[in-house]
Scaffold this motif. Sequence first.
Motif, PDB file in Angstrom:
ATOM      1  N   GLN A 103      -4.725  -2.526  -1.564  1.00  0.00           N
ATOM      2  CA  GLN A 103      -4.559  -2.144  -1.715  1.00  0.00           C
ATOM      3  C   GLN A 103      -6.351  -1.232  -1.640  1.00  0.00           C
TER       4      GLN A 103
ATOM      5  N   LYS B 225      -5.570  -6.059  -6.283  1.00  0.00           N
ATOM      6  CA  LYS B 225      -4.716  -5.618  -5.897  1.00  0.00           C
ATOM      7  C   LYS B 225      -4.210  -4.456  -7.360  1.00  0.00           C
TER       8      LYS B 225
ATOM      9  N   SER C 239       0.711  -1.014  -0.405  1.00  0.00           N
ATOM     10  CA  SER C 239      -0.350   0.236   0.249  1.00  0.00           C
ATOM     11  C   SER C 239       0.427   1.157   0.078  1.00  0.00           C
TER      12      SER C 239
ATOM     13  N   ALA D 166      -5.919  -0.313   4.161  1.00  0.00           N
ATOM     14  CA  ALA D 166      -4.282   0.086   4.263  1.00  0.00           C
ATOM     15  C   ALA D 166      -4.417   1.902   5.479  1.00  0.00           C
TER      16      ALA D 166
END
Lengths: 237, 466
Positions: free
Chosen positions: B390, B202, B124, B395
């Motif tokens: 992501q 992702k 991230s 994150a």
Amino acid sequence: MSTAVKLSDSTPVVFDLANASLRELNVALQGLDGLGQSAWSILNPRGAHALAVGITAAVSLSIEGHVGYYCAGMNDGASITITGNAGPGVAENMMSGLVHVLGDASQAAGATAHGGLLIIEGNASGRCGISMKGIDIVVKGSVGHMSAFMAQSGNFVILGDAGEALGDCLYEARIFVRGEVASLGADCEEKAMTEEDRIILRNLLKKSGAKAEPAEFKRYGSARRLYHFHVDNAGAY
Amino acid sequence: MARRADCTTSTLITPGPIEMTDSAGPRIPRTLPRFSATFDPHTIAEIQRAAATGIYDIRGSGTKRKLPHFDDLLFLGASVSRYPLEGYRERCGTEVVLGTRFAKKPITLKIPVTIAGMSFGALSGNAKEALGRGASAVGTSTTTGDGGMTEEERGHSQTLVYQVLPSRYGMNLRDLRRADAIEVVVGQGAKPGGGGMLLGQKISPRVAAMRNLPEGIDQRSSCRHPDWTGPDDLEIKILELRELTNWEKPIYVKVGASRPYYDTALAIKAGADVVVLDGMQGGTAATQEVFIEHVGLPILSAIRPAVQALQDLGQHRKVQLIVSGGIRTGADVAKAMALGADAVAIGTAALIALGDNAPEWEEEYQKLGTTAGAYDDWHEGRDPAGITTQDAALAARLDPVKAGRRLANYLSVLTLEAQTIARACGKSHLHNLEPEDLVALTIEAAAMAQVPLAGTDWIPGKNKGE
Ligand SMILES: Cc1cc2nc3c(=O)[nH]c(=O)nc-3n(C[C@H](O)[C@H](O)[C@H](O)COP(=O)(O)O)c2cc1C
């Protein structure tokens, strides 16, 4: 710059690689800001590698002869003409600008390039446009095997024929071919030519001075079958 | 365990089945359920999973099986003939300069532990920022990855190494020029010969835009560079990178450990300033399990051949060697350096320091069918710790300031531990550690590291017939 001779405002700066090094040339070109000294003529390239790489000014350059690997690599704004043939990776990772090869180009022409226009008057070898990321490429002759391999985006126009496995593992780049295609790579298929395609193609033919009509071309693109892993596609890998 | 039980049974004096009787009549002893060493429970579960899905197992992290490693080496410490340095009083240097061969601007790191290349996409934005903060706090470098440079990491990394990978995702002139060093990635220890993978979960809009890919696809990046093949081309590629950046930046060549002698020699020949050698234990964000566990060399076996190549070409300490793959402690750092490395790189350990696999997320690990300490589905993007994801909500769990601080603490501990060992060996700089300071606990490790088996003067393959 003792080796760069500017004759008058209208004539180009002449840089002779017979009398100066590659380093000196690239330092001079990379230091340009696009104001003045806008036309350059490079003599005696003699197949040197990494010529005129990383230029960020909107200058125009004529390289008089043959060049080695990575000529105009990562070009960002310059218009570069190569009067002879180009070695591997010409205009690799170009960001913007124009690279015009009057002869033939070796492998991986325009590889991974993000923008700008690459015109090849002659033929291009294998892997032309490999992993292209937004560049437009026009090859007036034919291209070799695995051209547009994993091509991500941008437009690729081939006036001649294409070698084996065209557009293998293609993403979203558009490919236009006028001649024969030896074979299509995995996940590349012929698509119907849309109006949008025709506009793009016509525009590129015009920009590159190619004498051809969109109707003479076939359009290829991604079948998008390999976008997700699936056991039934294992044979395609 | 199983084998020991067999021995005991076979030494029973009574031949034939043992019969026992009690009031209820004869009781036949039951054979205990016994797991096969060949078809162990993990193997069986994997066969069942493969049969159900038709796709190989993909995961993150590095090799999980036991391999010959730095644990199999010991330092000798000081003795009558070697005297030690005082802890805290006598200096033990740790700085390292990288890129002294050709680069106009070599980089100086305060500690010889660098942060390895890990992509934004795999990690991230907050994780990349935390890596930059932690590394910069202790004066070391971070590295971009397969996906380009983010503002988070450029902004927070004092020294940033820019990777040039086969995919060239996000590769551009501006970022190349604002990097402090360039790393041409030929291979990675977890998968020498393999390309990258980033599964659809992702490929968020930001990741897709940076990589110029459609959102949500299972992205496979190529395993070979698009515009060069082989060592002669590599030399020209390196020339181009130098010409693009005014010969200022150190150029590294990263290889997975497979043929370390030749790869190092060829990288030197191609003009590298620094060789990065990543052993098979090295972490990955997403790779086939079969690749992680079965391809490449353990780092222990790869360092000496690489150093030999540097020495044979007169380049040891001129072209610097960074090694990675399973570095966890200051002892590992010291051992790698004693074998001849100039610095090490860490990936997995840095993520753990940030907060990966932390017990505080146990409940969520359980929901994902795993447990803290074993979580390796980094490719799925559901990381409870917010590192390998992501997903914006996940994150956001990672505070880049606090996580950066944890990484800085950990890097300091690695350095202090390595210094403790170096002082005990009488060394005023970590670079002065040498193979002579080491012995091996196993014959395998002695052969691989080319140091004597503990308590002997025997180095397998060396001093034959003496
Ligand atoms: C999450 C993650 C992502 C990675 N991404 C990359 C990458 O983009 N490029 C690369 O060269 N190596 C990549 N690696 C490998 C590391 O650079 C490094 O070689 C490895 O992590 C070192 O071994 P260690 O994890 O045991 O410390 C990645 C590793 C991890 C754990």
